[in-house]
Design an enzyme around this catalytic site. Sequence first.
Site, PDB file in Angstrom:
ATOM      1  CD  GLU A  14     -19.228 -13.036  56.301  1.00  0.00           C
ATOM      2  OE1 GLU A  14     -18.103 -12.790  56.717  1.00  0.00           O
ATOM      3  OE2 GLU A  14     -19.447 -13.488  55.164  1.00  0.00           O
ATOM      4  CG  ASP A 218     -15.567 -24.687  52.802  1.00  0.00           C
ATOM      5  OD1 ASP A 218     -14.894 -25.088  51.858  1.00  0.00           O
ATOM      6  OD2 ASP A 218     -16.100 -23.546  52.839  1.00  0.00           O
TER       7      ASP A 218
HETATM    8  N1  ADE Z   1     -16.334 -19.722  50.114  1.00  0.00           N
HETATM    9  C1  ADE Z   1     -16.310 -20.476  51.230  1.00  0.00           C
HETATM   10  N2  ADE Z   1     -15.983 -21.756  50.949  1.00  0.00           N
HETATM   11  C2  ADE Z   1     -15.793 -21.806  49.605  1.00  0.00           C
HETATM   12  C3  ADE Z   1     -15.451 -22.850  48.704  1.00  0.00           C
HETATM   13  N3  ADE Z   1     -15.273 -24.093  49.131  1.00  0.00           N
HETATM   14  N4  ADE Z   1     -15.360 -22.545  47.386  1.00  0.00           N
HETATM   15  C4  ADE Z   1     -15.585 -21.286  46.948  1.00  0.00           C
HETATM   16  N5  ADE Z   1     -15.910 -20.273  47.757  1.00  0.00           N
HETATM   17  C5  ADE Z   1     -16.009 -20.520  49.072  1.00  0.00           C
END
Ligand code: ADE
Length: 251
Positions: A14, A218
């Site tokens: 990124e 996510d």
């Molecule tokens: N960065 C992106 N997704 C994450 C997650 N599920 N837990 C911790 N950091 C993250």
Amino acid sequence: MTRNIGILGAMAQEIDEVKAILTEKTIVKIANREFVVGKINNVRCVVAFSKWGKVAASITATLMIQEFAVTDLIFIGTAGALADELRIGDIVVAKRLVQHDLDARPIISRFELPLLNRVYVNTDPDLTALAGHAIEQLLMKGVEEIVGKEATEEFGLTPTLHFGDIASGDQFINSVEKRNEILSLLPDIQCVEMEGAAVAQVCLEFNVPFTVIRTISDTADHNARVDFGRFIAEVANAYSRAIIAEIMHEI
Ligand code: ADE
């Protein structure tokens, strides 16, 4: 005072995208980190990969402040959603940051920052509003403009902007039990990540205005790992580049 904006990103790829739009570049290496000094849209800035987790990000943020005298810090990266209304590709701009894995009970209360007498650290209201405005401008143009038609369809992106609280800890959260545990203790948290609250604490101590911007990659449950790599490559990289360019345009 001339502004000198520090830009930190949680993923190397990124941040490479952001480095690519810098002009008049100089590279400085300190403590296994690469700091690229230059300009975006004629505004002075320093760009670096924070590295992962709270300690690594604290080191990088401290170097930004001490070695490069940044006047403001912007952190950009991805996060796992905790709030139900968040969808993959949504963007959260932090109002406050908290460390969900900090617990020095019974000496002080759960999540309290030792010797700082608080649980949350506020982001700078002006920088946060500016980041929010820049993101709104971008989203108005349409997400396809940023990531292309293919990625928009593949990830079903219909991004919206949110302001709220973000929790950080030295864990990638990918289980329903863990995400529910954090939510039960900190019900207002929008999303989880691994660096924001650490950078917030550094900025608080050095009195440097900062903001944290996170794209939802996510849902912090058992699906969390599945498409993480592809999401970074196809969505988050393009978001970071576009968001930082727009912010530097508005600064
Ligand atoms: N960065 C992106 N997704 C994450 C997650 N599920 N837990 C911790 N950091 C993250």
